[in-house]
Design a protein around this motif. Structure first.
Motif, PDB file in Angstrom:
ATOM      1  N   MET A   1      -7.877  -7.386   5.066  1.00 29.70           N
ATOM      2  CA  MET A   1      -7.089  -6.413   5.815  1.00 29.70           C
ATOM      3  C   MET A   1      -7.884  -5.125   5.887  1.00 29.70           C
ATOM      4  O   MET A   1      -8.082  -4.451   4.902  1.00 29.70           O
ATOM      5  N   SER A   2      -8.320  -4.785   7.061  1.00 34.52           N
ATOM      6  CA  SER A   2      -9.154  -3.602   7.196  1.00 34.52           C
ATOM      7  C   SER A   2      -8.373  -2.386   7.685  1.00 34.52           C
ATOM      8  O   SER A   2      -8.812  -1.267   7.518  1.00 34.52           O
ATOM      9  N   GLU A   3      -7.237  -2.599   8.339  1.00 30.21           N
ATOM     10  CA  GLU A   3      -6.451  -1.486   8.848  1.00 30.21           C
ATOM     11  C   GLU A   3      -5.464  -1.001   7.795  1.00 30.21           C
ATOM     12  O   GLU A   3      -4.901  -1.787   7.040  1.00 30.21           O
ATOM     13  N   LYS A   4      -5.244   0.298   7.795  1.00 30.29           N
ATOM     14  CA  LYS A   4      -4.276   0.892   6.883  1.00 30.29           C
ATOM     15  C   LYS A   4      -2.876   0.738   7.476  1.00 30.29           C
ATOM     16  O   LYS A   4      -2.701   0.670   8.684  1.00 30.29           O
ATOM     17  N   MET A   5      -1.880   0.711   6.603  1.00 30.21           N
ATOM     18  CA  MET A   5      -0.492   0.650   7.049  1.00 30.21           C
ATOM     19  C   MET A   5      -0.092   1.996   7.630  1.00 30.21           C
ATOM     20  O   MET A   5      -0.614   3.030   7.217  1.00 30.21           O
ATOM     21  N   ASP A   6       0.856   1.997   8.570  1.00 28.01           N
ATOM     22  CA  ASP A   6       1.344   3.280   9.065  1.00 28.01           C
ATOM     23  C   ASP A   6       2.194   3.927   7.959  1.00 28.01           C
ATOM     24  O   ASP A   6       2.636   3.260   7.018  1.00 28.01           O
ATOM     25  N   GLU A   7       2.399   5.212   8.054  1.00 23.30           N
ATOM     26  CA  GLU A   7       3.052   5.978   6.985  1.00 23.30           C
ATOM     27  C   GLU A   7       4.464   5.494   6.675  1.00 23.30           C
ATOM     28  O   GLU A   7       4.865   5.447   5.517  1.00 23.30           O
ATOM     29  N   ASP A   8       5.239   5.127   7.695  1.00 19.97           N
ATOM     30  CA  ASP A   8       6.602   4.655   7.457  1.00 19.97           C
ATOM     31  C   ASP A   8       6.610   3.335   6.690  1.00 19.97           C
ATOM     32  O   ASP A   8       7.398   3.143   5.765  1.00 19.97           O
ATOM     33  N   ALA A   9       5.738   2.412   7.070  1.00 17.81           N
ATOM     34  CA  ALA A   9       5.655   1.128   6.389  1.00 17.81           C
ATOM     35  C   ALA A   9       5.173   1.316   4.949  1.00 17.81           C
ATOM     36  O   ALA A   9       5.691   0.678   4.024  1.00 17.81           O
ATOM     37  N   LEU A  10       4.201   2.198   4.763  1.00 19.11           N
ATOM     38  CA  LEU A  10       3.686   2.456   3.427  1.00 19.11           C
ATOM     39  C   LEU A  10       4.768   3.089   2.546  1.00 19.11           C
ATOM     40  O   LEU A  10       4.929   2.715   1.381  1.00 19.11           O
ATOM     41  N   LYS A  11       5.535   4.014   3.103  1.00 15.94           N
ATOM     42  CA  LYS A  11       6.631   4.628   2.342  1.00 15.94           C
ATOM     43  C   LYS A  11       7.657   3.569   1.950  1.00 15.94           C
ATOM     44  O   LYS A  11       8.129   3.544   0.805  1.00 15.94           O
ATOM     45  N   ALA A  12       7.994   2.673   2.869  1.00 19.37           N
ATOM     46  CA  ALA A  12       8.947   1.606   2.570  1.00 19.37           C
ATOM     47  C   ALA A  12       8.414   0.691   1.468  1.00 19.37           C
ATOM     48  O   ALA A  12       9.170   0.287   0.565  1.00 19.37           O
ATOM     49  N   LEU A  13       7.127   0.369   1.495  1.00 19.51           N
ATOM     50  CA  LEU A  13       6.531  -0.470   0.461  1.00 19.51           C
ATOM     51  C   LEU A  13       6.568   0.230  -0.894  1.00 19.51           C
ATOM     52  O   LEU A  13       6.861  -0.395  -1.915  1.00 19.51           O
ATOM     53  N   LYS A  14       6.307   1.527  -0.904  1.00 21.95           N
ATOM     54  CA  LYS A  14       6.361   2.294  -2.152  1.00 21.95           C
ATOM     55  C   LYS A  14       7.763   2.268  -2.741  1.00 21.95           C
ATOM     56  O   LYS A  14       7.942   2.073  -3.949  1.00 21.95           O
ATOM     57  N   ILE A  15       8.764   2.464  -1.897  1.00 20.81           N
ATOM     58  CA  ILE A  15      10.148   2.439  -2.373  1.00 20.81           C
ATOM     59  C   ILE A  15      10.491   1.063  -2.935  1.00 20.81           C
ATOM     60  O   ILE A  15      11.050   0.947  -4.030  1.00 20.81           O
ATOM     61  N   ALA A  16      10.152   0.015  -2.203  1.00 22.09           N
ATOM     62  CA  ALA A  16      10.424  -1.348  -2.668  1.00 22.09           C
ATOM     63  C   ALA A  16       9.714  -1.622  -3.993  1.00 22.09           C
ATOM     64  O   ALA A  16      10.286  -2.241  -4.903  1.00 22.09           O
ATOM     65  N   PHE A  17       8.495  -1.130  -4.132  1.00 16.08           N
ATOM     66  CA  PHE A  17       7.721  -1.350  -5.360  1.00 16.08           C
ATOM     67  C   PHE A  17       8.411  -0.729  -6.570  1.00 16.08           C
ATOM     68  O   PHE A  17       8.370  -1.285  -7.662  1.00 16.08           O
ATOM     69  N   THR A  18       9.063   0.413  -6.374  1.00 22.48           N
ATOM     70  CA  THR A  18       9.724   1.060  -7.513  1.00 22.48           C
ATOM     71  C   THR A  18      10.898   0.246  -8.029  1.00 22.48           C
ATOM     72  O   THR A  18      11.296   0.409  -9.178  1.00 22.48           O
ATOM     73  N   TYR A  19      11.459  -0.633  -7.203  1.00 23.61           N
ATOM     74  CA  TYR A  19      12.580  -1.470  -7.625  1.00 23.61           C
ATOM     75  C   TYR A  19      12.137  -2.825  -8.164  1.00 23.61           C
ATOM     76  O   TYR A  19      12.952  -3.562  -8.708  1.00 23.61           O
ATOM     77  N   MET A  20      10.858  -3.145  -8.003  1.00 20.06           N
ATOM     78  CA  MET A  20      10.339  -4.404  -8.523  1.00 20.06           C
ATOM     79  C   MET A  20      10.205  -4.289 -10.038  1.00 20.06           C
ATOM     80  O   MET A  20       9.952  -3.203 -10.564  1.00 20.06           O
TER      81      MET A  20
END
Length: 73
Positions: A1-20
């Motif tokens: 994966m060479s492209e970075k995630m957009d900011e909204d998707a990255l924020k959503a992933l961060k939030i989900a990660f905190t609940y894992m």
């Protein structure tokens, strides 16, 4: 994966990660036969965070700073 995630998707992933669960909390006793799959999912999310220049250990403080203990270093 060479492209970075957009900011909204990255924020959503961060939030989900905190609940894992943290990897150290995932045991066969707690998760049964699927504990290895849970560990693999956690590792996948951590890898994507790292590919997007995000330290997974810092995500908790970024997403919920009021409920995250201060670092001791």
């Amino acid at each position: 994966m060479s492209e970075k995630m957009d900011e909204d998707a990255l924020k959503a992933l961060k939030i989900a990660f905190t609940y894992m669960p943290k990897a150290i909390e995932v045991t066969q006793y707690e998760y049964g036969d699927r504990y290895q799959a849970v560990l693999a999912h956690i590792e996948t999310v951590r890898e994507i965070l790292l590919l997007n220049d995000v330290d997974p250990e810092e995500v908790y403080g970024e997403v919920d700073p009021d409920n995250t203990p201060n670092s001791c270093y």
